[in-house]
Design a protein around this motif. Structure first.
Motif, PDB file in Angstrom:
ATOM      1  N   GLU A  77       0.994  -1.275   0.000  1.00  0.00           N
ATOM      2  CA  GLU A  77      -0.052   0.001  -0.487  1.00  0.00           C
ATOM      3  C   GLU A  77       1.126   1.022   0.027  1.00  0.00           C
ATOM      4  O   GLU A  77       1.964   1.209   0.400  1.00  0.00           O
ATOM      5  N   ASP A  78      -0.149   2.280  -0.353  1.00  0.00           N
ATOM      6  CA  ASP A  78       1.205   3.333  -0.812  1.00  0.00           C
ATOM      7  C   ASP A  78       0.782   4.256   0.620  1.00  0.00           C
ATOM      8  O   ASP A  78       0.112   4.361   1.165  1.00  0.00           O
ATOM      9  N   HIS A  79       2.134   5.074   1.207  1.00  0.00           N
ATOM     10  CA  HIS A  79       1.775   5.860   1.950  1.00  0.00           C
ATOM     11  C   HIS A  79       1.201   6.864   1.343  1.00  0.00           C
ATOM     12  O   HIS A  79       1.489   7.226   0.705  1.00  0.00           O
ATOM     13  N   ILE A  80       0.471   8.332   2.117  1.00  0.00           N
ATOM     14  CA  ILE A  80       0.413   9.184   2.207  1.00  0.00           C
ATOM     15  C   ILE A  80       0.608  10.365   3.131  1.00  0.00           C
ATOM     16  O   ILE A  80       0.602  10.144   4.537  1.00  0.00           O
ATOM     17  N   GLY A  81       1.506  11.150   2.887  1.00  0.00           N
ATOM     18  CA  GLY A  81       1.925  12.123   3.311  1.00  0.00           C
ATOM     19  C   GLY A  81       1.918  12.723   4.473  1.00  0.00           C
ATOM     20  O   GLY A  81       1.738  12.449   5.398  1.00  0.00           O
ATOM     21  N   ALA A  82       0.649  14.025   3.711  1.00  0.00           N
ATOM     22  CA  ALA A  82      -0.135  14.260   4.370  1.00  0.00           C
ATOM     23  C   ALA A  82      -1.290  14.301   4.481  1.00  0.00           C
ATOM     24  O   ALA A  82      -1.697  13.681   4.054  1.00  0.00           O
ATOM     25  N   GLY A  83      -1.599  14.008   5.880  1.00  0.00           N
ATOM     26  CA  GLY A  83      -2.994  13.698   5.827  1.00  0.00           C
ATOM     27  C   GLY A  83      -3.325  12.238   6.335  1.00  0.00           C
ATOM     28  O   GLY A  83      -4.282  11.438   6.339  1.00  0.00           O
ATOM     29  N   GLY A  84      -1.828  11.150   5.995  1.00  0.00           N
ATOM     30  CA  GLY A  84      -1.687   9.603   6.266  1.00  0.00           C
ATOM     31  C   GLY A  84      -1.852   9.390   8.121  1.00  0.00           C
ATOM     32  O   GLY A  84      -2.664  10.362   8.704  1.00  0.00           O
ATOM     33  N   GLY A  85      -2.388   8.031   8.311  1.00  0.00           N
ATOM     34  CA  GLY A  85      -2.282   7.463   9.809  1.00  0.00           C
ATOM     35  C   GLY A  85      -1.286   7.724  10.409  1.00  0.00           C
ATOM     36  O   GLY A  85      -0.211   7.819  10.137  1.00  0.00           O
ATOM     37  N   TRP A  96       2.191   6.455  12.980  1.00  0.00           N
ATOM     38  CA  TRP A  96       3.112   5.328  13.068  1.00  0.00           C
ATOM     39  C   TRP A  96       2.898   4.818  11.960  1.00  0.00           C
ATOM     40  O   TRP A  96       3.606   5.657  10.417  1.00  0.00           O
ATOM     41  N   TRP A  97       3.314   3.423  11.212  1.00  0.00           N
ATOM     42  CA  TRP A  97       3.138   3.108  10.036  1.00  0.00           C
ATOM     43  C   TRP A  97       2.168   2.459   9.303  1.00  0.00           C
ATOM     44  O   TRP A  97       2.306   2.561   7.844  1.00  0.00           O
ATOM     45  N   TRP A  98       0.649   3.271   9.161  1.00  0.00           N
ATOM     46  CA  TRP A  98      -0.464   2.517   8.558  1.00  0.00           C
ATOM     47  C   TRP A  98      -0.459   3.752   7.989  1.00  0.00           C
ATOM     48  O   TRP A  98      -0.369   5.657   7.759  1.00  0.00           O
ATOM     49  N   PRO A  99      -0.995   3.930   7.123  1.00  0.00           N
ATOM     50  CA  PRO A  99      -1.058   4.905   5.946  1.00  0.00           C
ATOM     51  C   PRO A  99      -1.906   5.849   5.330  1.00  0.00           C
ATOM     52  O   PRO A  99      -2.184   7.299   5.564  1.00  0.00           O
ATOM     53  N   ARG A 100      -3.316   5.467   6.259  1.00  0.00           N
ATOM     54  CA  ARG A 100      -4.486   5.809   6.461  1.00  0.00           C
ATOM     55  C   ARG A 100      -5.306   5.989   7.808  1.00  0.00           C
ATOM     56  O   ARG A 100      -5.068   4.778   8.058  1.00  0.00           O
ATOM     57  N   TRP A 101      -5.680   6.006   8.611  1.00  0.00           N
ATOM     58  CA  TRP A 101      -6.691   6.558   9.607  1.00  0.00           C
ATOM     59  C   TRP A 101      -7.310   5.324   9.531  1.00  0.00           C
ATOM     60  O   TRP A 101      -7.805   3.986  11.052  1.00  0.00           O
ATOM     61  N   ARG A 102      -8.377   4.575   8.628  1.00  0.00           N
ATOM     62  CA  ARG A 102      -9.555   4.344   8.702  1.00  0.00           C
ATOM     63  C   ARG A 102      -8.618   2.539   8.412  1.00  0.00           C
ATOM     64  O   ARG A 102      -9.287   1.604   9.423  1.00  0.00           O
ATOM     65  N   SER A 103      -6.507   2.429   8.174  1.00  0.00           N
ATOM     66  CA  SER A 103      -6.279   1.610   7.705  1.00  0.00           C
ATOM     67  C   SER A 103      -6.021   1.079   9.297  1.00  0.00           C
ATOM     68  O   SER A 103      -5.758  -0.375  10.172  1.00  0.00           O
TER      69      SER A 103
END
Length: 438
Positions: free
Chosen positions: A6-14, A16-23
């Motif tokens: 899965e791709d990291h989302i730099g700004a507004g990501g989740g 630690w290591w999660w790409p987004r908050w829902r993950s």
């Protein structure tokens, strides 16, 4: 990129290591469910192992929470699930861990080895538990059915999550490759659009230069002759009225010819405005990839009617009528060429004669035309001008673009153009153009 692809989302990501908050929320929920399951199974495990119940419960909670690391370290989660398989706990952790492992970017041999270990561990535990239950009388099945039951249970808990994870991982990689390809195509289209704009601008500039050359050739020669005749007319108006009348008639004829050529040129330009555009030639541009776009710009047809070599004698005669001592010599067999070649050859001679009128009025001039097997050559050479007379005293304006325009014309057809002063004090203009037969 994470191990799950899965791709990291730099700004507004989740966090630690999660790409987004829902993950992160999904993994926390799964870890909570796994911890509850392992804690419940830890009670029975502590009884079977003769341990205090709180110890088994705490052990289950700790092992169940490791599911939080499934995106960061899927191998560790699968190994923990295999390790606690004999305790009959962590089934949710094993299923989710195998799915995450199969969907990751890890080598297939590692995924296959861990999936095989999970299958063997589940098979052994199921076989032992079923045999123990059969001995104690808890199970009322035939003894030969135990291996089938063990294989079925092991496959049911390992094969579906592995296959689903492999499918999701392949689909994710495909989507990423398609997304990257779309981005590269978008960048390529932007580059092609910029290149097309540059080519269109280049074609417009080339067309402006071409029209400027045509206007210069049409106007400069005729007007120069008219100025020379007007000067001669002023000089002989009172002494020789008949010659004055003749010169006036010549001035009128040349003015009408100049107007006629200008009307023809403007007519071509106006008719081209309503014509559909066609791809502009780009032979002067650097080589491009085959996917390069072609700039569409209006281009005037070079093969439009214009001067030809058959009118060369008339051109020389007009200069002779203006008082120039000029002779024309033709070598080789006369034949027809393409309109571009004939127009270029005519314009070179015309501009060279115009320069003689401007800068060496009254000088004897030699015009030579040679028809060769693979080329056509022309040369205009004038001797040093004589002492200034009435006609030579006329100063004609010069834009300094005549020689440049001649060189551009000849070079565009792949020819060679040379000009410069002679040792005798005159001036020579030479051009050689590849012969393109009509």
């Amino acid at each position: 990129m994470t191990t799950t692809g899965e791709d990291h989302i730099g700004a507004g990501g989740g966090p630690w290591w999660w790409p987004r908050w829902r993950s992160a929320l999904l993994d926390i929920s799964l870890a909570a469910a796994s911890a509850a399951e392992c804690a419940a199974d830890g009670v029975q495990f502590s009884r079977d192992a003769g341990l205090p119940v709180p110890v088994g419960t705490l052990f289950g909670l700790i092992t169940g929470v490791t599911l939080l690391l499934r995106r960061k370290w899927p191998v560790a989660v699968v190994l923990v699930s295999i390790a606690i398989t004999p305790a009959q706990m962590g089934f949710l952790m094993g299923v989710v861990g195998l799915y995450t492992l199969a969907a990751s970017e890890l080598p297939r041999r590692i995924i296959g080895a861990l999936a095989g270990m999970s299958f063997v561990g589940m098979f052994i535990v199921t076989y032992v538990r079923a045999h123990q239950g059969l001995v104690r009388g808890d199970l009322s099945i035939a003894g030969g059915f135990i291996p089938f039951l063990s294989v079925t249970t092991a496959l049911g808990l390992t094969a579906p999550p592995v296959l689903l994870g492999m499918y999701v991982g392949a689909r994710r990689r495909l989507m990423e490759s398609l997304r990257e390809r779309a981005h590269s195509l978008e960048r390529e289209l932007m580059l092609l659009a910029e290149r097309a704009e540059e080519r269109a601008e280049w074609a417009r500039n080339e067309e402006r230069r071409r029209i400027a050359r045509e206007m210069h050739d049409v106007v400069a020669h005729r007007v120069s002759l008219m100025v020379v005749h007007a000067a001669a007319l002023q000089a002989v108006a009172r002494k020789d009225p008949e010659k004055a009348v003749k010169n006036a008639a010549l001035v009128g004829d040349m003015g009408r010819q100049a107007l006629t050529e200008l009307r023809e040129m403007l007519g071509v330009l106006r008719s081209d405005e309503a014509a559909p555009v066609r791809p502009a030639r780009a032979t002067a541009l650097p080589a491009e990839p085959a996917t390069a776009a072609v700039a569409l710009v209006p281009v005037v047809d070079d093969s439009a009617e214009g001067p030809c070599l058959a009118a060369l004698e008339e051109l020389v005669g007009q200069s002779a009528a203006a008082g120039m001592v000029v002779n024309l010599s033709v070598e080789g067999d006369t034949r027809s060429y393409t309109p571009q070649v004939e127009q270029t050859a005519y314009r070179v001679v015309q501009e060279a004669l115009t320069n003689v009128h401007k800068h060496a009025a009254g000088a004897k001039t030699h015009v030579r035309l040679a028809h060769r097997s693979e080329e056509i050559a022309m040369q205009v050479e004038n001797e040093p001008p004589p002492e200034p007379g009435p006609a030579a005293a006329v100063r004609l304006p010069s834009g300094g673009n005549g020689l440049v325009g001649m060189k551009e014309r000849v070079s565009a057809l792949g020819g060679v153009f040379v000009s410069g002063p002679t040792d005798a004090g005159g001036f020579r203009v030479s051009a050689v153009i590849p012969a393109q037969a009509a």
